[in-house]
Every structure is written in structure tokens, then in C-alpha cells.
Design a protein around this motif. Structure first.
Motif, PDB file in Angstrom:
ATOM      1  N   ASP A 139       0.806  -1.224   0.000  1.00  0.00           N
ATOM      2  CA  ASP A 139       0.000   0.000   0.000  1.00  0.00           C
ATOM      3  C   ASP A 139       0.842   1.279   0.000  1.00  0.00           C
ATOM      4  OD1 ASP A 139       0.925  -0.248   2.605  1.00  0.00           O
ATOM      5  OD2 ASP A 139      -0.906   0.563   3.500  1.00  0.00           O
ATOM      6  N   ARG A 140       2.142   1.179   0.226  1.00  0.00           N
ATOM      7  CA  ARG A 140       2.985   2.380   0.242  1.00  0.00           C
ATOM      8  C   ARG A 140       4.079   2.256  -0.812  1.00  0.00           C
ATOM      9  NH1 ARG A 140       1.644   1.063   5.480  1.00  0.00           N
ATOM     10  NH2 ARG A 140       0.448   2.660   6.528  1.00  0.00           N
ATOM     11  N   LYS A 141       4.042   3.158  -1.756  1.00  0.00           N
ATOM     12  CA  LYS A 141       5.041   3.202  -2.824  1.00  0.00           C
ATOM     13  C   LYS A 141       5.654   4.595  -2.795  1.00  0.00           C
ATOM     14  CE  LYS A 141       3.368  -0.588  -5.052  1.00  0.00           C
ATOM     15  NZ  LYS A 141       3.768  -1.790  -4.420  1.00  0.00           N
ATOM     16  N   TYR A 142       6.982   4.648  -2.818  1.00  0.00           N
ATOM     17  CA  TYR A 142       7.676   5.928  -2.793  1.00  0.00           C
ATOM     18  C   TYR A 142       8.471   6.089  -4.076  1.00  0.00           C
ATOM     19  CZ  TYR A 142       6.455   5.618   2.116  1.00  0.00           C
ATOM     20  OH  TYR A 142       5.756   5.504   3.293  1.00  0.00           O
ATOM     21  N   SER A 143       8.453   7.298  -4.621  1.00  0.00           N
ATOM     22  CA  SER A 143       9.170   7.582  -5.864  1.00  0.00           C
ATOM     23  C   SER A 143      10.499   8.270  -5.563  1.00  0.00           C
ATOM     24  CB  SER A 143       8.322   8.499  -6.748  1.00  0.00           C
ATOM     25  OG  SER A 143       8.219   9.784  -6.147  1.00  0.00           O
ATOM     26  N   ALA A 144      11.320   8.402  -6.591  1.00  0.00           N
ATOM     27  CA  ALA A 144      12.583   9.141  -6.449  1.00  0.00           C
ATOM     28  C   ALA A 144      12.291  10.575  -6.021  1.00  0.00           C
ATOM     29  CB  ALA A 144      13.354   9.112  -7.764  1.00  0.00           C
TER      30      ALA A 144
END
Length: 84
Positions: free
Chosen positions: A13-18
Motif C-alpha cells: 500500500d505504500r510506494k515511494y518515488s525518487a
């Protein structure tokens, strides 16, 4: 909009981008060359139209930078001086 981070993912449920990371690090680290080694990223004349960049590390606009070891960079001759 409120935003908080960084938390462990629960079933993806948690996606982090650059961009999330650059926003975070940009708030605590300013631009510059890391002080160790003291010769880090020094530019030296090499031969002809080439320079040599010493190994080192830098932080540029929230991004980490490190060149290849003993990076050699050629310079192009200005167009006004070229023949042909």
C-alpha cells in the motif's frame, strides 16, 4: 494536501518515488562536495584538450553524484577555431 512518510509497506500500500526521496533529502542536505577525500572532484589538466576529475562525491539539487574513477573529460575545440 498533507503528506507523511516513510513507513513500511503493508501489502504494497505504500510506494515511494525518487521525487519523494529527493524532496526529503533536499530538506536536510544542501548542495556541495563531500569533504572526504580532500581532493574529491578536483579538476586537473590532463593532456591536450582533456581534464581529469578526481574521485569524490557530491550532492546536487537533492541528487547524489559520483563520477567514474579517474574520469577523463575531453573538451571540444571551439567552432571558430575548427578548420574544414
Amino acid at each position: 494536501m498533507e503528506k507523511s512518510s516513510f513507513f513500511n509497506s503493508v501489502k504494497g500500500d505504500r510506494k515511494y518515488s525518487a521525487e519523494d526521496w529527493t524532496d526529503y533529502f533536499g530538506s536536510i542536505i544542501g548542495n556541495g562536495v563531500f569533504p572526504e577525500p580532500s581532493t574529491g572532484l578536483q579538476v586537473e589538466k590532463h593532456s591536450g584538450m582533456r581534464i581529469k576529475i578526481q574521485p569524490g562525491k557530491a550532492w546536487i539539487n537533492s541528487y547524489f553524484y559520483t563520477p567514474r574513477p579517474w574520469y577523463h573529460l575531453p573538451w571540444l575545440q571551439p567552432a571558430a577555431l575548427r578548420t574544414g
